[in-house]
Design a protein around this motif. Structure first.
Motif, short mmCIF file in Angstrom:
data_model
loop_
_atom_site.label_atom_id
_atom_site.label_comp_id
_atom_site.label_asym_id
_atom_site.label_seq_id
_atom_site.Cartn_x
_atom_site.Cartn_y
_atom_site.Cartn_z
N VAL A 140 0.94 -3.53 3.43
CA VAL A 140 2.10 -3.65 4.33
C VAL A 140 1.65 -3.49 5.78
CG1 VAL A 140 4.27 -2.54 5.04
CG2 VAL A 140 3.83 -2.98 2.62
N ASP A 141 0.75 -2.55 6.04
CA ASP A 141 0.25 -2.38 7.42
C ASP A 141 -0.42 -3.66 7.92
OD1 ASP A 141 1.18 0.21 7.69
OD2 ASP A 141 -0.74 1.14 7.17
N ARG A 142 -1.24 -4.30 7.06
CA ARG A 142 -1.90 -5.55 7.46
C ARG A 142 -0.86 -6.65 7.69
NH1 ARG A 142 -5.74 -3.42 4.10
NH2 ARG A 142 -5.01 -4.38 2.18
N GLN A 143 0.15 -6.69 6.84
CA GLN A 143 1.20 -7.71 6.96
C GLN A 143 1.98 -7.51 8.26
OE1 GLN A 143 4.77 -7.39 6.64
NE2 GLN A 143 5.25 -9.54 6.32
N ILE A 144 2.31 -6.27 8.57
CA ILE A 144 3.05 -5.99 9.82
C ILE A 144 2.24 -6.42 11.03
CG2 ILE A 144 3.88 -4.12 11.30
CD1 ILE A 144 4.81 -2.69 8.70
N GLU A 145 0.96 -6.09 11.03
CA GLU A 145 0.09 -6.49 12.15
C GLU A 145 0.09 -8.01 12.30
OE1 GLU A 145 -4.63 -6.20 12.96
OE2 GLU A 145 -3.65 -4.33 12.32
N ALA A 193 -2.39 1.57 -1.85
CA ALA A 193 -2.80 0.17 -1.68
C ALA A 193 -1.64 -0.66 -1.13
CB ALA A 193 -3.27 -0.41 -3.01
N PHE A 194 -0.46 -0.45 -1.69
CA PHE A 194 0.71 -1.18 -1.23
C PHE A 194 0.95 -0.96 0.26
CE2 PHE A 194 5.29 -1.01 -0.26
CZ PHE A 194 5.59 -2.36 -0.42
N TRP A 195 0.92 0.30 0.71
CA TRP A 195 1.19 0.57 2.13
C TRP A 195 0.07 0.07 3.03
CZ3 TRP A 195 5.79 0.74 3.61
CH2 TRP A 195 6.78 1.29 2.81
N ASN A 196 -1.15 0.04 2.55
CA ASN A 196 -2.24 -0.56 3.33
C ASN A 196 -2.01 -2.05 3.52
OD1 ASN A 196 -3.72 1.78 3.78
ND2 ASN A 196 -4.83 1.58 1.86
N ALA A 255 -3.99 -8.83 0.46
CA ALA A 255 -4.03 -7.92 -0.69
C ALA A 255 -5.44 -7.56 -1.12
CB ALA A 255 -3.28 -8.56 -1.86
N ALA A 256 -6.37 -8.49 -1.02
CA ALA A 256 -7.73 -8.30 -1.57
C ALA A 256 -8.44 -7.04 -1.06
CB ALA A 256 -8.58 -9.54 -1.30
N PRO A 257 -8.38 -6.69 0.23
CA PRO A 257 -9.08 -5.49 0.67
C PRO A 257 -8.60 -4.20 -0.01
CG PRO A 257 -8.51 -6.83 2.57
CD PRO A 257 -7.81 -7.42 1.37
N SER A 258 -7.40 -4.22 -0.57
CA SER A 258 -6.87 -3.05 -1.26
C SER A 258 -7.11 -3.10 -2.76
CB SER A 258 -5.37 -2.91 -0.98
OG SER A 258 -5.16 -2.61 0.38
N GLY A 259 -7.84 -4.13 -3.22
CA GLY A 259 -8.15 -4.25 -4.64
C GLY A 259 -6.98 -4.72 -5.47
N VAL A 260 -6.04 -5.41 -4.84
CA VAL A 260 -4.84 -5.89 -5.52
C VAL A 260 -4.77 -7.40 -5.35
CG1 VAL A 260 -2.30 -5.75 -5.52
CG2 VAL A 260 -3.65 -3.72 -5.02
#
Length: 155
Positions: free
Chosen positions: A114-119, A109-112, A36-41
């Motif tokens: 999710v992309d990291r989580q999927i990877e 931010a949420f979808w970014n 989450a941190a890279p997206s500011g969340v």
């Protein structure tokens, strides 16, 4: 001195499972933070965003979806609003309980995340067979339901 009762083999296995889950909690929390941190969340903000999706909801509704205390969710919501990832909207059904919705920044931010989580899960998923993963999910989900129904939960 020990008690009279002894664990059955299944009781010992459930104990091992519970202890493994307890040990995993800080690892999962760190993983959530790192994603989450890279997206500011924050990790809690990501959980709130996941519970919201594209639909606005009140803090009590979000808390119910996450199985969290309202105060904990309110803190995460306040942070999301402060950073511009979410906004409060008027709630025609309850004037004192605003609807919370993700802003366009929050949705991105949420979808970014999710992309990291999927990877990550795709990479880690190669370690296991689908059958073993489904068995683990079934065991943990069943244990979750049993814990929710436990008399200790009502005290």
């Amino acid at each position: 001195m020990g008690g009279v009762n002894e664990r059955t083999p299944n009781g010992a296995a459930v104990t091992d499972l519970l202890l493994a889950l307890v040990r995993m909690r800080p690892l999962i929390e760190r993983l959530e933070h790192d994603m989450a941190a890279p997206s500011g969340v924050t990790a809690a903000g990501w959980q709130v965003a996941s519970a919201l999706g594209t639909e606005a909801a009140t803090v009590p509704q979000i808390a119910d979806r996450l199985g969290r205390r309202r105060q904990t969710v309110q803190t995460a919501v306040d942070d999301l609003v402060h950073t511009g990832h979410a906004e409060k909207r008027d709630n025609p059904a309850h004037a004192r309980s605003p609807l919370i919705a993700l802003t366009p920044i929050g949705i991105d931010a949420f979808w970014n995340i999710v992309d990291r989580q999927i990877e990550f899960v795709n990479e880690v998923g190669h370690t296991f067979s689908p059958r073993n993963l489904q068995t683990a999910v079934t065991a943990i989900t069943t244990l979750e339901e049993l814990l929710k129904a436990s008399p200790a939960q009502s005290s």
